[in-house]
Design a protein around this motif. Structure first.
Motif, PDB file in Angstrom:
ATOM      1  N   ARG A 116      48.204  42.627  38.196  1.00 22.69           N
ATOM      2  CA  ARG A 116      48.883  41.370  37.875  1.00 22.69           C
ATOM      3  C   ARG A 116      47.912  40.197  37.809  1.00 22.69           C
ATOM      4  NH1 ARG A 116      54.669  41.014  41.096  1.00 22.69           N
ATOM      5  NH2 ARG A 116      55.634  42.869  40.172  1.00 22.69           N
ATOM      6  N   ASP A 117      46.860  40.248  38.617  1.00 20.90           N
ATOM      7  CA  ASP A 117      45.905  39.138  38.672  1.00 20.90           C
ATOM      8  C   ASP A 117      44.879  39.179  37.548  1.00 20.90           C
ATOM      9  OD1 ASP A 117      47.134  38.247  41.018  1.00 20.90           O
ATOM     10  OD2 ASP A 117      45.858  39.520  42.265  1.00 20.90           O
ATOM     11  N   ARG A 141      47.553  39.790  31.508  1.00 26.06           N
ATOM     12  CA  ARG A 141      48.605  38.873  31.062  1.00 26.06           C
ATOM     13  C   ARG A 141      49.367  39.540  29.935  1.00 26.06           C
ATOM     14  NH1 ARG A 141      47.837  32.602  28.916  1.00 26.06           N
ATOM     15  NH2 ARG A 141      50.070  32.121  28.818  1.00 26.06           N
ATOM     16  N   ARG A 146      52.565  43.788  47.956  1.00 25.32           N
ATOM     17  CA  ARG A 146      53.056  42.421  47.754  1.00 25.32           C
ATOM     18  C   ARG A 146      53.347  41.732  49.089  1.00 25.32           C
ATOM     19  NH1 ARG A 146      55.837  44.973  43.436  1.00 25.32           N
ATOM     20  NH2 ARG A 146      57.802  45.050  44.612  1.00 25.32           N
TER      21      ARG A 146
END
Length: 527
Positions: free
Chosen positions: A383-384, A387, A352
Motif C-alpha cells: 500500500r505504501d 498507487r 495493520r
C-alpha cells in the motif's frame, strides 16, 4: 519425534550397510582454486579446501564468505568458473547433483529438500522406493523399510504415513540428515545442521557424525555455533570474502581467534550493553489466549521498549503463541495492541494493527524465494509503495535503499532472486520487510538461527534500537544465552500454558532449571 532421540544414549546405531561407502586412508578431498561469480559478485575467489577420510572438518565464516557456495559446487548444484575438485585421487566433473551423489557426496543443505506433501516414509526412500509388479510402489514395504531404517538410528516418528509438513522443523531436519546418511556417502556435507535442533537432537547428530568419521567417511561441518565446531571437529578451515584464510587443528583455535579470523578484526562485544528502555505504556495486552490443543489461557503484557523472552522445550506452544498473535492461527481470547482490540482474522489485519512477525522458517513461511530481493522487501507494505495497483518506482527504490543501509544487506542488484543470497542476508531481507511496516509489536521467532556471529550482533543492536523507539518485542530463541543477554524478562511455556516468569538478571542455569521444572525430570530426554 518419538522418545528414541532422547534415550540415555542418544547416538545412532546404524543398521547394517548404513555406514559410509568405501573411503580410504589419508587425503580424501581436494578443492583447489575454486572460482565462482554471480553477475558482478565473486562469491569464491580461488578458494581451496582439503579434507581427509576419517576426519570431521569444520568450515566457518561470516554469511557471504563463500561457504555455502563451496558446498553448492561440491554438491553439483552450481558449476564453478574455475578450479579443480579431486576425491580419492580422481578429478570430479560435477555438472549436476546426481553426479555428486554418484561420486559418493551427500549434502544436507540449510534449506531442506523434503517434499512437504509426501509421507515420512516416501521422503526417506524418494527415488528408491520398493516396488512390486509393473513398477508399482508397495506402500506396505515402503513403511516397513522406513521404520526399520529409522530404528537403526534409534528414531521413532510414529505413523510414517503422515505428510512431512505435519512435522516440526527440528523433526524435519533430523529426517533430512537420516535420508542423506541412508545413501551411504563417502563425504557428508552438513550446512548448518544444528540450527533447528534441540539439545538432545544435537547430541544425536554429534554421535552420528563421529561414527561416520570412525567408519572412514569425511564430514564437512558448517555452523555458526562456534562452540559446536570446536567440540566436534578435528580440523577447521576459515573462509573470508570468498577465500580460505587459514586451516588449523581445532586444538589450536579458541573462539576468540576463530571470530578474529572470520571477521578480519576482533569483536569485543557480541551483545549490546543492556540499557533500560522499558516504559510505562503497554504495547500489547493478552488475556486468556487459547488455541486448542496447543495453547491454553495465556496472559501476557509487553511494555514499550521491553523484550519479553519465551522459553520452553520444543512443542510446548511457542510457535502457536506467535502464530496466534499474528492472526495466522485460529484462537480465542483478548489481544490489544496499544489499547486497540485486535481480532484474529488474518495476518493482514495484524500488520495493520502494528504487529510484525519474523517466523521460524524463513524459506517456508517468510520469503518468496522465487521473487526478487526488491519484491520481497515490499511484500508487507505494498500500500505504501503503490498507487491504484501500480508500483511507484521512487518509493520502491527508497524502501530498498533504506533497508540495505539500515540492515547492511549484501547484494549486487535488488532485482536478483532472494534465493541467491546467503542465509544471513536472506534473514536481513525478511527483517527489512517486517520493519518496513513500522510495527509497534515485533514477534521474533528464533530470528538469529543459522546466521554468523557478526550478523547476530547486528540483529541484537537492531532489537535494542527498536526498543529505544518504544517498540515491544516478544522473542523466542533456542539459544538460552540470547535470552539471558537480550530479554528483560522471560516466560516459560509448558503444555501451552505459562508455567513460570523470570525477571532479569537471569542465568542460563536458571532458565534451563525453569524449563526442566515445567516438564519434570525427563524433560531433557523426551522430544
Amino acid at each position: 519425534m518419538g522418545n528414541a532421540v532422547g534415550s540415555s544414549n542418544p547416538g545412532p546405531a546404524p543398521v547394517e550397510g548404513h555406514g559410509p561407502g568405501p573411503g580410504g586412508e589419508g587425503l580424501g578431498l581436494q578443492m583447489l582454486g575454486i572460482v565462482k561469480s554471480y553477475g558482478g559478485v565473486r562469491a569464491l575467489r580461488g578458494a581451496s579446501l582439503e579434507g581427509s577420510f576419517g576426519e570431521v572438518h569444520g568450515l566457518v565464516g561470516e554469511n557471504g564468505a563463500g561457504k555455502s557456495t563451496l558446498v553448492k559446487v561440491l554438491s553439483g548444484a552450481v558449476a564453478p568458473d574455475g578450479g579443480t575438485v579431486t576425491l580419492n585421487g580422481r578429478e570430479l566433473r560435477l555438472s549436476s547433483p546426481r553426479d555428486a551423489v554418484d561420486a559418493g557426496i551427500g549434502t544436507v543443505f540449510q534449506e531442506l529438500s523434503l517434499i512437504p506433501d509426501l509421507s515420512i516414509a516416501a521422503n526417506l526412500f524418494y527415488g528408491r522406493e520398493p516396488q512390486v509388479r509393473l513398477g508399482r510402489v508397495s506402500q506396505r514395504a515402503l513403511v516397513s523399510s522406513a521404520r526399520q531404517a529409522l530404528a537403526g538410528y534409534r528414531l521413532d516418528y510414529g505413523d510414517l504415513r503422515r505428510p512431512v509438513r505435519s512435522l516440526r522443523l527440528s523433526e524435519r531436519q533430523v529426517l533430512e540428515i537420516v535420508k542423506t546418511l541412508m545413501r551411504r556417502p563417502r563425504v557428508l556435507l552438513l550446512d548448518e545442521p544444528t540450527s533447528a535442533l534441540l539439545p538432545q537432537q544435537v547430541d544425536w547428530l554429534f554421535t552420528a557424525v563421529r561414527q561416520f568419521a570412525r567408519d572412514g567417511g569425511l564430514v564437512l561441518f558448517i555452523s555458526h555455533r562456534l562452540a559446536e565446531v570446536e567440540a566436534l571437529c578435528d580440523r577447521i578451515t576459515v573462509f573470508r570474502n570468498g577465500l580460505d584464510v587459514g586451516s588449523r587443528s581445532a586444538e589450536d583455535l579458541d573462539e576468540a581467534r576463530l571470530v578474529e579470523m572470520m571477521l578480519g578484526r576482533s569483536v569485543q562485544r557480541v551483545y549490546p550493553p543492556r540499557e533500560s528502555t522499558v516504559g510505562e505504556g503497554v504495547v500489547c495486552r493478552v488475556k486468556g489466549l487459547s488455541s486448542p490443543p496447543a495453547l491454553h489461557e495465556v496472559d501476557l503484557e509487553v511494555r514499550s521498549g521491553e523484550i519479553v523472552g519465551v522459553a520452553g522445550l520444543d512443542g510446548q506452544g511457542q510457535a502457536e503463541l506467535f502464530l496466534a498473535l499474528f492472526g495466522a492461527r485460529a484462537a480465542r481470547g483478548e489481544v490489544e495492541v496499544e489499547g486497540r482490540p485486535m481480532h484474529h482474522a488474518a495476518p493482514a489485519r495484524a500488520l495493520r494493527s502494528g504487529v510484525g512477525l519474523v517466523p521460524e522458517d524463513r524459506a517456508r513461511d517468510g520469503l518468496c524465494l522465487s521473487l526478487t530481493i526488491r519484491d520481497n522487501l515490499a511484500l508487507s507494505s505494498l500500500r505504501d509503495v503503490s498507487r491504484m495497483g501500480f508500483l511507484r518506482r521512487a518509493r520502491m527504490r527508497a524502501l530498498v535503499d533504506g533497508a540495505q543501509r539500515r540492515l547492511k544487506i549484501k547484494f549486487a542488484d535488488p532485482r536478483q532472486q532472494v534465493s541467491s543470497l546467503s542465509g544471513g542476508n536472506q534473514q536481513k531481507v525478511l527483517l527489512g520487510r517486517v520493519l518496513a511496516c513500522s510495527p509497534r509489536l515485533l514477534l521474533m521467532f528464533d530470528a538469529t538461527r543459522g546466521v554468523d556471529v557478526g550478523t547476530k550482533s547486528e540483529i541484537y543492536a537492531l532489537m535494542r534500537a527498536e526498543c529505544s523507539r518504544g517498540v515491544g518485542i516478544i522473542f523466542y530463541s533456542s539459544d538460552v544465552a540470547e535470552l539471558v543477554n537480550m530479554a528483560d524478562r522471560v516466560i516459560v511455556l509448558h503444555d501451552g500454558a505459562v508455567f513460570r516468569h523470570l525477571q532479569a538478571p537471569m542465568t542460563e542455569e536458571s532458565i534451563v532449571a525453569a524449563v526442566v521444572g515445567g516438564a519434570g525430570p525427563t524433560a531433557l530426554v523426551a522430544s
